[in-house]
Design an enzyme around this catalytic site. Sequence first.
Site, PDB file in Angstrom:
ATOM      1  N   HIS A 189      67.084  38.659  88.847  1.00 34.43           N
ATOM      2  CA  HIS A 189      67.093  39.732  89.659  1.00 34.43           C
ATOM      3  C   HIS A 189      66.069  39.290  90.728  1.00 34.43           C
ATOM      4  CE1 HIS A 189      64.460  39.753  86.339  1.00 34.43           C
ATOM      5  NE2 HIS A 189      63.656  40.324  87.093  1.00 34.43           N
TER       6      HIS A 189
ATOM      7  N   GLY B  73      57.007  34.354  84.367  1.00 40.53           N
ATOM      8  CA  GLY B  73      56.656  35.629  84.212  1.00 40.53           C
ATOM      9  C   GLY B  73      58.058  36.671  83.914  1.00 40.53           C
ATOM     10  N   GLN B  74      58.986  35.759  83.449  1.00 42.26           N
ATOM     11  CA  GLN B  74      60.239  36.645  83.426  1.00 42.26           C
ATOM     12  C   GLN B  74      60.290  37.345  82.169  1.00 42.26           C
ATOM     13  OE1 GLN B  74      63.833  34.162  83.620  1.00 42.26           O
ATOM     14  NE2 GLN B  74      65.231  36.258  83.858  1.00 42.26           N
TER      15      GLN B  74
HETATM   16  P1  5GP Z   1      60.952  40.153  85.431  1.00 42.51           P
HETATM   17  O1  5GP Z   1      59.649  40.405  84.705  1.00 42.51           O
HETATM   18  O2  5GP Z   1      62.022  39.886  84.265  1.00 42.51           O
HETATM   19  O3  5GP Z   1      60.792  39.328  86.761  1.00 42.51           O
HETATM   20  O4  5GP Z   1      61.095  41.503  86.063  1.00 42.51           O
HETATM   21  C1  5GP Z   1      61.657  42.655  85.062  1.00 42.51           C
HETATM   22  C2  5GP Z   1      61.416  43.960  85.790  1.00 42.51           C
HETATM   23  O5  5GP Z   1      62.475  44.868  85.126  1.00 42.51           O
HETATM   24  C3  5GP Z   1      60.117  44.467  85.339  1.00 42.51           C
HETATM   25  O6  5GP Z   1      59.343  44.925  86.679  1.00 42.51           O
HETATM   26  C4  5GP Z   1      60.318  45.776  84.703  1.00 42.51           C
HETATM   27  O7  5GP Z   1      59.624  46.888  85.132  1.00 42.51           O
HETATM   28  C5  5GP Z   1      61.790  46.119  85.089  1.00 42.51           C
HETATM   29  N1  5GP Z   1      62.756  47.053  84.116  1.00 42.51           N
HETATM   30  C6  5GP Z   1      62.399  46.488  82.727  1.00 42.51           C
HETATM   31  N2  5GP Z   1      63.632  47.569  82.108  1.00 42.51           N
HETATM   32  C7  5GP Z   1      64.020  48.238  83.277  1.00 42.51           C
HETATM   33  C8  5GP Z   1      65.001  49.367  83.170  1.00 42.51           C
HETATM   34  O8  5GP Z   1      65.347  49.625  82.035  1.00 42.51           O
HETATM   35  N3  5GP Z   1      65.183  50.029  84.256  1.00 42.51           N
HETATM   36  C9  5GP Z   1      64.421  49.595  85.364  1.00 42.51           C
HETATM   37  N4  5GP Z   1      64.858  50.361  86.471  1.00 42.51           N
HETATM   38  N5  5GP Z   1      63.518  48.710  85.357  1.00 42.51           N
HETATM   39  C10 5GP Z   1      63.505  47.988  84.273  1.00 42.51           C
END
Ligand code: 5GP
Length: 118
Positions: free
Chosen positions: A104, A97-98
């Site tokens: 991060h 789900g990335q």
């Molecule tokens: P992943 O789905 O890759 O594990 O998590 C990515 C996270 O980054 C998501 O929870 C999404 O809401 C967050 N995110 C995406 N773009 C931005 C941004 O521009 N600023 C912030 N603060 N969070 C972001």
Amino acid sequence: MSDPEDCVFCRIIRHEIPAREVQRDADVVAFHDLNPQAPTHILVVPTMHADHLSEFNAKASSELKSKLFAAAADIGGRFQRDGQGYRVVINEGSDGGQTVGHLHLHVLAGRHLTWPPG
Ligand code: 5GP
Ligand code: ZN
């Protein structure tokens, strides 16, 4: 490998995109998620770009790995409600789900989180 020039988290680290930061040093930056999934949802990010955990594991020093882990624990401890705990999540790849290609750690706190995740 995704390009650090266009990477949204590298852009936050370079202050090109605003974020609600909770802490920052030369190695690790933490900021509130734009789309929070819990009352507290903070992303803990190494300033060194790595696409995902596998790449980070291959290229980061032991010191940096340890520092990232410690930052997540510290933030979880600070933001949990009244000693009720928190969750740390790393998503990798499409099955994981990335959605952002810069490693991060999600730190989620402030409500009871169910298991298993969806
Ligand atoms: P992943 O789905 O890759 O594990 O998590 C990515 C996270 O980054 C998501 O929870 C999404 O809401 C967050 N995110 C995406 N773009 C931005 C941004 O521009 N600023 C912030 N603060 N969070 C972001
Ligand atoms: Zn990046």
